[in-house]
Enzyme design. Sequence first.
Site, PDB file in Angstrom:
ATOM      1  N   HIS A 185      25.666 -41.671  40.431  1.00  0.00           N
ATOM      2  CA  HIS A 185      24.626 -42.327  39.645  1.00  0.00           C
ATOM      3  C   HIS A 185      25.126 -43.611  38.990  1.00  0.00           C
ATOM      4  O   HIS A 185      24.392 -44.601  38.916  1.00  0.00           O
ATOM      5  CB  HIS A 185      24.119 -41.383  38.552  1.00  0.00           C
ATOM      6  N   ASP A 238      17.578 -43.602  34.614  1.00  0.00           N
ATOM      7  CA  ASP A 238      17.837 -42.712  35.736  1.00  0.00           C
ATOM      8  C   ASP A 238      16.715 -41.686  35.891  1.00  0.00           C
ATOM      9  O   ASP A 238      16.093 -41.262  34.916  1.00  0.00           O
ATOM     10  CB  ASP A 238      19.171 -41.993  35.519  1.00  0.00           C
TER      11      ASP A 238
END
Length: 305
Positions: A21, A119
């Site tokens: 990520h 995210d």
Amino acid sequence: MSKTTASPPHIALLPSAGMGHLPPFLRLASMLSSRSCTVTLITASPSVSAAESSHISFFLSQHPQVKHIEFQVLPCKPSSNPTTDDPFFLQFEASNRSVHHLYPSLASASPPLSAIFSDFAVASSIAPVAADLGIPNYIISTTSCKFFCLMAYLPVLLSDTLCFSSSLSEVNIPGITPLPLPSIPPPFKNPSHLFTSLIATNAQALSKAKGILMNTFDDFEPETLAAINSGRVLDNLPPILPIGPLETFEPKKEQDQSYLPWLDSQPAESVVYVSFGSRTAMSSAQITELSKGLERSGYRFLWEE
């Protein structure tokens, strides 16, 4: 009459745990900063891994103009999440419970924030914060577009108790080619699993985002992008905006590209790409056995370490 010059946008980026990520967010932060945007990077403290901490420190040392906000994640009791002891899944859950504490920092940002890029893993918790502040929120998905479709459609799949049944060979999502059942992450087959519940909860918040940014491009996933942006997958999703491929922010190194002529000479869709990511640890014996199996399979393959 003098012309007024618009101020450059101020973007806050909020990645979640895991080296799968973090780097895409840092690459995007670097790109935005190089285009005269004011950038604020928001990271959770403590981080899950030393790799994340060192990666963030290196990035900030290379980009002193980027602002940095750390927010403390609320600790959780392991016993309250009996379905997993995975530190990354637990960090996802802890971050979701802690994001609301960012409100004062985001509200007092100077210059005022133009947008938040957050995210997928915190979509449900950042949505009310962004709405209260009147700041558009864009979700960043660090997966392929096809896997994003699986995550976005997961609440629908979970409503059908037979969708992940071992008697089936594939999972069907409207608009895209069926997914082989063995390719589905095992936690998805357990509705009570912490990871599964987090994905499903965040998927339900996607409709509140202004858009979804993906590190992909039209020529790479044309059919899937067309399906999701036409509403065939789900009819309540915001636009999917392919912004890839994002270039690395690290100093450019001489890379071995001797494989490219070989790869270009292979028939279309004939090469297996092998990569186990940053969290898989295999012994030398396992790697040897795997390589022998690939060779004996007769398939062409490209293995990235």
